[in-house]
Scaffold this active site. Structure first.
Site, short mmCIF file in Angstrom:
data_model
loop_
_atom_site.label_atom_id
_atom_site.label_comp_id
_atom_site.label_asym_id
_atom_site.label_seq_id
_atom_site.Cartn_x
_atom_site.Cartn_y
_atom_site.Cartn_z
N ASP A 49 4.41 1.86 1.11
CA ASP A 49 4.28 1.74 -0.35
C ASP A 49 4.59 0.30 -0.74
O ASP A 49 4.88 -0.54 0.12
CB ASP A 49 5.19 2.74 -1.07
CG ASP A 49 6.67 2.53 -0.78
OD1 ASP A 49 7.06 1.46 -0.25
OD2 ASP A 49 7.46 3.45 -1.08
N SER A 50 4.52 -0.02 -2.02
CA SER A 50 4.69 -1.40 -2.46
C SER A 50 6.09 -1.95 -2.14
O SER A 50 6.23 -3.12 -1.77
CB SER A 50 4.38 -1.55 -3.95
OG SER A 50 5.22 -0.72 -4.71
#
Length: 98
Positions: A49-50
Site C-alpha cells: 500500500d502507499s
C-alpha cells in the site's frame, strides 16, 4: 565505526541492485525474497500500500545512500515505477548519473 557501514565503494551492477532491492522489499513488505522477481508488481503481486511504499523508498534511500553519497529517489518519478524491474532500471540510471 559500525560493522554495517559499507567501506567498499564497488559499482553496483544490475544483479547487485536487484538483489539489494529484493532484500529491502522482503524486509519492508514481509515477503519471501524467493517470491520477488523483476516482473513483480508492487500493489498487485506484493500487496504494497502507499505507506509500505513510502517506507520502502526510505529504506532504499538509506541503503543506497551509504553506497552512493546523496542518492535520492525523486517523488515525482515514483508513480511511474510499478514493478521491481522498473525500480532496478531507475536506480541504475540514478547511480550512473552520480
Amino acid at each position: 565505526m559500525p560493522a554495517e557501514t559499507h567501506t567498499q565503494r564497488v559499482p553496483l551492477d544490475r544483479v547487485a541492485v536487484s538483489s539489494l532491492l529484493r532484500e529491502q522489499i522482503g524486509d519492508v513488505l514481509g515477503v519471501e525474497i524467493s517470491a520477488i522477481d523483476e516482473s513483480s508488481r508492487f500493489a498487485d503481486d506484493l500487496g504494497a500500500d502507499s505507506l509500505a511504499l513510502m517506507t520502502l523508498v526510505e529504506s532504499i534511500e538509506d541503503e543506497l545512500g551509504e553506497r552512493s553519497v546523496g542518492f535520492h529517489l525523486d517523488d515525482e518519478d515514483l508513480s511511474d515505477l510499478e514493478t521491481v524491474g522498473d525500480v532496478v532500471d531507475y536506480v541504475l540510471s540514478r547511480l550512473a548519473a552520480h
